[in-house]
Scaffold this motif. Structure first.
Motif, PDB file in Angstrom:
ATOM      1  N   MET A 106       0.798  -1.225   0.000  1.00 44.09           N
ATOM      2  CA  MET A 106       0.000   0.000   0.000  1.00 44.09           C
ATOM      3  C   MET A 106       0.830   1.275   0.000  1.00 44.09           C
ATOM      4  N   VAL A 107       2.164   1.174   0.159  1.00 45.09           N
ATOM      5  CA  VAL A 107       2.987   2.375   0.318  1.00 45.09           C
ATOM      6  C   VAL A 107       2.832   3.334  -0.862  1.00 45.09           C
ATOM      7  N   GLN A 108       2.893   2.814  -2.084  1.00 49.04           N
ATOM      8  CA  GLN A 108       2.799   3.712  -3.236  1.00 49.04           C
ATOM      9  C   GLN A 108       1.408   4.321  -3.380  1.00 49.04           C
ATOM     10  N   PHE A 109       0.413   3.751  -2.683  1.00 50.17           N
ATOM     11  CA  PHE A 109      -0.953   4.247  -2.804  1.00 50.17           C
ATOM     12  C   PHE A 109      -1.377   5.112  -1.616  1.00 50.17           C
ATOM     13  N   LYS A 110      -0.447   5.397  -0.717  1.00 50.64           N
ATOM     14  CA  LYS A 110      -0.769   6.200   0.464  1.00 50.64           C
ATOM     15  C   LYS A 110      -1.447   7.525   0.100  1.00 50.64           C
ATOM     16  N   PRO A 111      -0.966   8.260  -0.935  1.00 54.84           N
ATOM     17  CA  PRO A 111      -1.646   9.522  -1.288  1.00 54.84           C
ATOM     18  C   PRO A 111      -3.106   9.326  -1.695  1.00 54.84           C
ATOM     19  N   TYR A 112      -3.440   8.150  -2.235  1.00 59.27           N
ATOM     20  CA  TYR A 112      -4.828   7.879  -2.624  1.00 59.27           C
ATOM     21  C   TYR A 112      -5.681   7.596  -1.385  1.00 59.27           C
ATOM     22  N   PHE A 113      -5.101   6.861  -0.428  1.00 59.62           N
ATOM     23  CA  PHE A 113      -5.854   6.526   0.780  1.00 59.62           C
ATOM     24  C   PHE A 113      -6.187   7.772   1.600  1.00 59.62           C
ATOM     25  N   VAL A 114      -5.248   8.730   1.647  1.00 63.09           N
ATOM     26  CA  VAL A 114      -5.482   9.923   2.478  1.00 63.09           C
ATOM     27  C   VAL A 114      -6.100  11.075   1.689  1.00 63.09           C
ATOM     28  N   GLY A 115      -6.394  10.848   0.395  1.00 65.90           N
ATOM     29  CA  GLY A 115      -7.091  11.843  -0.396  1.00 65.90           C
ATOM     30  C   GLY A 115      -6.237  12.939  -0.991  1.00 65.90           C
ATOM     31  N   GLU A 116      -4.886  12.768  -0.966  1.00 66.99           N
ATOM     32  CA  GLU A 116      -4.011  13.798  -1.536  1.00 66.99           C
ATOM     33  C   GLU A 116      -4.020  13.756  -3.067  1.00 66.99           C
ATOM     34  N   LYS A 117      -4.230  12.575  -3.630  1.00 64.64           N
ATOM     35  CA  LYS A 117      -4.248  12.416  -5.073  1.00 64.64           C
ATOM     36  C   LYS A 117      -5.436  11.555  -5.481  1.00 64.64           C
ATOM     37  N   VAL A 118      -5.789  11.670  -6.755  1.00 62.87           N
ATOM     38  CA  VAL A 118      -6.870  10.847  -7.303  1.00 62.87           C
ATOM     39  C   VAL A 118      -6.242   9.620  -7.965  1.00 62.87           C
ATOM     40  N   PRO A 119      -6.649   8.415  -7.586  1.00 61.78           N
ATOM     41  CA  PRO A 119      -6.047   7.219  -8.180  1.00 61.78           C
ATOM     42  C   PRO A 119      -6.417   7.081  -9.650  1.00 61.78           C
ATOM     43  N   GLY A 156      -0.830  45.281 -16.734  1.00 56.56           N
ATOM     44  CA  GLY A 156      -0.468  46.223 -15.682  1.00 56.56           C
ATOM     45  C   GLY A 156       0.741  45.828 -14.870  1.00 56.56           C
ATOM     46  N   ALA A 157       1.489  44.822 -15.319  1.00 56.85           N
ATOM     47  CA  ALA A 157       2.630  44.391 -14.497  1.00 56.85           C
ATOM     48  C   ALA A 157       3.667  43.675 -15.344  1.00 56.85           C
ATOM     49  N   MET A 158       4.897  43.679 -14.808  1.00 57.94           N
ATOM     50  CA  MET A 158       5.971  42.876 -15.379  1.00 57.94           C
ATOM     51  C   MET A 158       6.652  42.110 -14.238  1.00 57.94           C
ATOM     52  N   LEU A 159       6.818  40.785 -14.428  1.00 55.47           N
ATOM     53  CA  LEU A 159       7.450  39.938 -13.422  1.00 55.47           C
ATOM     54  C   LEU A 159       8.661  39.247 -14.019  1.00 55.47           C
ATOM     55  N   LYS A 160       9.739  39.178 -13.249  1.00 53.24           N
ATOM     56  CA  LYS A 160      10.924  38.442 -13.652  1.00 53.24           C
ATOM     57  C   LYS A 160      10.888  37.086 -12.969  1.00 53.24           C
ATOM     58  N   VAL A 161      10.786  36.022 -13.760  1.00 53.53           N
ATOM     59  CA  VAL A 161      10.734  34.664 -13.219  1.00 53.53           C
ATOM     60  C   VAL A 161      12.153  34.178 -12.962  1.00 53.53           C
ATOM     61  N   LYS A 162      12.454  33.831 -11.702  1.00 55.67           N
ATOM     62  CA  LYS A 162      13.804  33.445 -11.319  1.00 55.67           C
ATOM     63  C   LYS A 162      13.977  31.936 -11.176  1.00 55.67           C
ATOM     64  N   ASN A 163      12.882  31.216 -11.122  1.00 57.24           N
ATOM     65  CA  ASN A 163      12.950  29.750 -11.084  1.00 57.24           C
ATOM     66  C   ASN A 163      11.540  29.203 -11.255  1.00 57.24           C
ATOM     67  N   THR A 164      11.465  27.939 -11.645  1.00 58.48           N
ATOM     68  CA  THR A 164      10.172  27.274 -11.779  1.00 58.48           C
ATOM     69  C   THR A 164      10.294  25.889 -11.155  1.00 58.48           C
ATOM     70  N   VAL A 165       9.367  25.564 -10.256  1.00 54.98           N
ATOM     71  CA  VAL A 165       9.373  24.248  -9.621  1.00 54.98           C
ATOM     72  C   VAL A 165       7.971  23.654  -9.701  1.00 54.98           C
ATOM     73  N   LYS A 166       7.907  22.348  -9.398  1.00 57.10           N
ATOM     74  CA  LYS A 166       6.627  21.657  -9.486  1.00 57.10           C
ATOM     75  C   LYS A 166       6.252  21.117  -8.116  1.00 57.10           C
ATOM     76  N   ALA A 167       5.011  21.370  -7.701  1.00 57.46           N
ATOM     77  CA  ALA A 167       4.476  20.812  -6.467  1.00 57.46           C
ATOM     78  C   ALA A 167       3.288  19.941  -6.855  1.00 57.46           C
ATOM     79  N   GLU A 168       3.526  18.612  -6.861  1.00 64.78           N
ATOM     80  CA  GLU A 168       2.498  17.671  -7.339  1.00 64.78           C
ATOM     81  C   GLU A 168       2.081  18.043  -8.762  1.00 64.78           C
ATOM     82  N   HIS A 169       0.843  18.545  -8.956  1.00 65.08           N
ATOM     83  CA  HIS A 169       0.395  18.817 -10.335  1.00 65.08           C
ATOM     84  C   HIS A 169       0.407  20.302 -10.684  1.00 65.08           C
ATOM     85  N   LEU A 170       0.942  21.137  -9.794  1.00 74.98           N
ATOM     86  CA  LEU A 170       0.985  22.571 -10.066  1.00 74.98           C
ATOM     87  C   LEU A 170       2.408  23.039 -10.349  1.00 74.98           C
TER      88      LEU A 170
END
Length: 883
Positions: free
Chosen positions: A41-54, A521-535
């Motif tokens: 069940m270890v790989q499915f822990k996020p599904y059991f606790v509702g963090e991810k959709v299986p 109305g704005a200008m942003l300088k992107v200094k890095n990009t990372v991924k948190a799960e699906h975002l």
């Protein structure tokens, strides 16, 4: 039924019940709280606790697992470190009724076990499970036993002791392997404790409660099923074997151990147990290494080292004094390759690493065992019951004995080990080493809670960056200092979430993209990009104006930087192939970093790469660059990718769909990074360093494109500077340096000759200054050199002249202090000792050292204390002479 047939039958049975067959996860779990995957069940822990959709509400797997919590029991009939867990899972879909009825159907109709020999245990108050067994399955009520939370609850004792979180009763299924003994007098006790007769073959866990902080069990909104059937135990039952080790999963390995050792399995209890331990531990070691674990003294590497060393000790019991485990790797790989291809793919590497680890342990094993035996004897002689912690630490630190091995050996001698003392010594060592670590963050303070909340409320970011480097998008969220905000103004540092993005998020060793995000109305300088799960989170500075959630923006990647990264990333794949061609198939990637300015590539190899090999590797990579090979990206399934011959990399997690990166007919690997269209776009490849980063691991750093050209310019500038300093052309620089070195060597030789003559003259003068102390001639002097060769020669000259003498010289030069001591053989026989003498002399000058009775050297830290230190020599000579 063979193990392979059982595995297939289980998967196919539950596939027919609407389950998705998922591949086994790595032994290295995607969970920082766990060292190894220890359950299905270890790989499915996020599904059991509702963090991810299986991917499906019903899943079935055969999961490779590794546990060492009962490693001391390995060698009996049923315990293992490495094992496979067959499991069927439901995430808010079916519950107890289907789980029980399907389990009964599989056991009786597929495995065809005798229904009359089946027993089951349920939790004390689980009347629902009881009714399903009796009323729907038609199972005899007198073969159902009710047990407490220590036996039939997951986690054990959860209702009373915790931990908090998802939990529930479980339902275990047993086979009576000796039914001819009749009904046990106390069935509940026998089921709970007589594992030799009642073999547990399946555990059905009913996750239906959420334990609160106050201990109250609140029903879960969705109820889940988590089951586990041990492949090894079930195969033993089906094949009618008295232990798991006589099945087709272990017997070929045991036969190999017999051939290597000359022993006979079953001939003797100790021999049988030793062979079982070796057979189990070699499986665990092979699979752990194949999944990317390296032996070490911490974490999962420590677990791996421990099981290898336990097996080596068992080999000693069989008379195996040389490395032997590595010879069994091929047997394990061949047995399992049809299910788990990784050990076969990495067989050479696994073999080499295990052999190296065996050799390392065997070099210190005999001396370590001698010290342990001596210490155990000392404790026993004084009537003690505890081996001191500092002794256990010394065995660990000096001889490589894991604490648990020391505990096992001590236990066999009736002793405990002072674990607290051991841990205190370990902590002292850590403090002395002043080890420090820091966890870098790519985000501007976004907290885990804020990100987790976003994961639940906004859709996944659509990545368009494989084909586009700019595009229109909508701002879905802004995070500042760990909190969601609706607007960010000029000067603010903020993490931006867009609905779609061309920015590549850091992963697989490739750094995240930089660039800019512009709105009306704005200008942003992107200094890095990372991924948190699906975002995707864009770490950016608001340069001008203000940006709001809901704004339409234009997102644009820094194309020149992206191109430099792509050159280096595509080059890593060429480098990987070249390494395997030049060094051998064992040279496998174990890590990489791909940046715009360089690439770093870690790989398995057991010695330094020679300059000739470096040149061959460079030449091969540059040949492929000049060949202008096409770079093709293919999206497919993991299974199809493997059929194509694509290589998966250590430690990487792959989903159902993967990207295959193919370079002509030269390289084919799984990779999710950004790449070039043709190899010629790399331009030029140059290795700038090669080094060791640990046992069996090497690191290459290289540059490509503009970076490689700049590196050549830098080398040319250096060569020009050298040429100017030696006053010759660049082509003649090497010869000029050789001439200078020869001249320097000749000058050094002349200096040494002059120093020798000077020493002879000085020896004559110092010999005349000898004083007599306690009937012993003593010469002490401060000299104007700290050269050990010169000072040693001077001490020898004095000794040759005076025949019987103690010489103590203190040298000072450029702030360095060196003491040299000499005692002639006749005085050594009378008990004088140069090493002991010099150790005390050096302490006066803030130093230390020592050596043999007749000669010693020691260092010092305080030049101003040298005279005082030399004066102490007379007092020390008196003490050694017994006056």
């Amino acid at each position: 039924m063979t193990s392979s047939e059982l595995r297939t039958a289980y998967l196919k049975f539950f596939e027919s019940k609407g389950h998705l067959i998922c591949p086994s996860d790595s032994l290295i779990p995607d969970d920082p709280t766990l060292l190894y995957t220890a359950a299905g069940m270890v790989q499915f822990k996020p599904y059991f606790v509702g963090e991810k959709v299986p991917p499906a509400p019903r899943i079935v797997t055969s999961q490779k697992c590794l546990r060492t919590d009962d490693v001391e029991e390995v060698g009996d009939a049923v315990h293992h470190t490495f094992f496979e867990m067959l499991g069927n899972f439901s995430f808010g879909d079916y519950f107890k009724r289907e789980a029980i009825i399907w389990a009964w159907e599989f056991i009786t109709e597929v495995l065809k076990l005798n229904p009359d020999n089946i027993w089951t245990s349920i939790y004390l108050d689980d009347d629902e499970a009881y009714d399903i067994w009796v009323k729907e399955v038609g199972f005899p009520a007198d073969r159902i036993v009710r047990l407490g939370a220590d036996k039939n609850y997951w986690p054990a004792n959860a209702p009373t002791l915790g931990p908090n979180g998802p939990c529930g009763p479980c339902n275990e299924i047993f086979l009576d392997v000796t039914p001819e003994l009749g009904r046990p007098a106390d069935p509940a006790w026998s089921i709970a404790y007589d594992g030799n007769r009642f073999v547990e073959i399946w555990n059905l866990v009913f996750q239906q409660f959420d334990r609160q902080e106050d201990g109250v069990l609140v029903p879960l909104p969705t109820k889940n099923i988590d089951t586990g059937m041990g492949l090894e135990r079930t195969v033993a039952v089906l094949q009618g074997m008295p232990s798991d080790y006589e099945t087709d999963l272990f017997l070929p390995i045991i036969r190999e151990v017999e051939a290597i050792s000359g022993g006979s399995y079953g001939s003797d209890e100790a021999v049988t147990r030793a062979m079982r331990v070796i057979a189990d531990h070699i499986r665990g070691a092979v699979f752990a290494i194949a999944d990317g674990v390296m032996p070490s003294n911490v974490g999962r590497g420590y677990v791996l080292r421990r099981i290898i060393r336990r097996a080596v000790l068992r080999g000693k019991e069989l008379g195996l004094d040389k490395p032997f485990m590595y010879q069994i790797v091929g047997t394990v790989a061949d047995m399992m390759k049809h299910v788990y291809p990784e050990p076969k793919d990495r067989q050479d590497y696994v073999t080499s690493l295990i052999k190296s680890e065996e050799e390392k342990f065997l070099r210190t094993l005999d001396s370590g065992m001698a010290r342990l035996t001596s210490q155990i004897q000392e404790v026993k002689e004084r009537g003690g019951k505890m081996l001191p912690g500092d002794v256990a630490f010394s065995l660990h630190d000096t001889y490589g004995f894991p604490l648990e091995l020391t505990q096992e050996i001590a236990k066999a001698e009736g002793l405990d080990v002072d674990v607290a003392g051991f841990e205190a010594a370990m902590e002292d060592q850590r403090l002395r080493a002043k080890e420090a670590s820091a966890i870098p963050t790519a985000l501007f303070g976004s907290g885990e809670n804020a990100i987790a909340e976003l994961e639940q409320t906004i859709p996944a970011t659509e990545f368009i960056g494989y084909h586009e480097t700019e595009g229109e998008a909508t701002v879905l969220a802004l995070l500042e200092r760990g909190e969601q905000v609706s607007v960010a103004k000029a000067g603010n540092l903020v993490d931006v979430v867009l609905d779609k993005t061309p920015f590549y998020a850091e992963s697989g060793g490739q750094v995240g993209d930089e660039g800019q995000i512009v709105s009306s109305g704005a200008m942003l300088k992107v200094k890095n990009t990372v991924k948190a799960e699906h975002l995707f989170l864009h770490a950016a500075e608001v340069v001008a104006g203000e940006i709001k959630v809901g704004d339409r923006v234009h997102a644009e990647v820094d194309c020149s930087r992206r191109m430099a990264i792509a050159r280096n990333h595509t080059a890593t794949h060429l480098l990987h192939a070249a390494l395997r061609n030049v060094l051998g198939p064992h040279a496998l990637q174990s890590g990489s970093v791909v940046e715009p300015g360089r690439l770093r590539f870690d790989f398995s190899h057991f010695q330094a790469v020679t300059p000739e090999e470096i040149q061959r590797i460079e030449d091969e990579v540059n040949d492929k660059i000049l060949a202008d090979l096409p770079v093709e990206i293919i999206e497919t399934t993991v299974d199809e990718a493997r059929k194509m011959g694509a290589m998966a990399l250590f430690g990487e997690k792959y989903g159902e769909r993967v990207r295959v990166m193919k370079v002509g007919d030269y390289s084919i690997e799984l990779c999710g990074g950004t790449h070039l269209n043709r190899t010629s776009q790399i331009g030029f490849f140059k290795i700038i360093s090669e080094s060791s980063i640990g046992a069996g691991l090497r690191r290459i750093e290289a540059v490509t494109g503009h970076g490689a050209v700049q590196h050549v310019h830098d080398l040319e500038d250096l060569l020009n500077e050298i040429s100017e300093k030696v006053g010759v052309s660049k082509l003649e620089a090497a010869s000029a340096i050789e001439r200078l070195q020869a001249s320097l060597k000749e000058a050094q030789k002349k200096i040494e000759q002059l120093q020798a003559k000077s020493a002879a003259t000085q020896a004559e003068e110092l010999s005349e200054s000898a004083q007599e102390v306690a009937g012993v001639k003593l010469v002490t002097s401060k000299v104007a050199t700290a050269n050990p060769q010169v000072m040693s020669a001077l001490a020898d000259s004095i000794a040759d002249r005076l025949r019987s003498v103690v010489v103590v010289l203190g040298g000072v030069s450029d702030g360095k202090v060196l003491f040299v001591g000499k005692v002639t053989p006749d005085l050594v026989q009378k008990g004088l000792h140069a090493g002991n003498l010099l150790r005390e002399v050096a302490k006066v000058a803030g130093g230390g050292g020592g050596g043999r009775p007749e000669f010693a050297q020691a260092g010092g830290k305080n030049p101003e204390k040298v005279d005082e230190a030399l004066e102490k020599a007379a007092e020390l000579v008196k003490q050694q002479a017994g006056v």
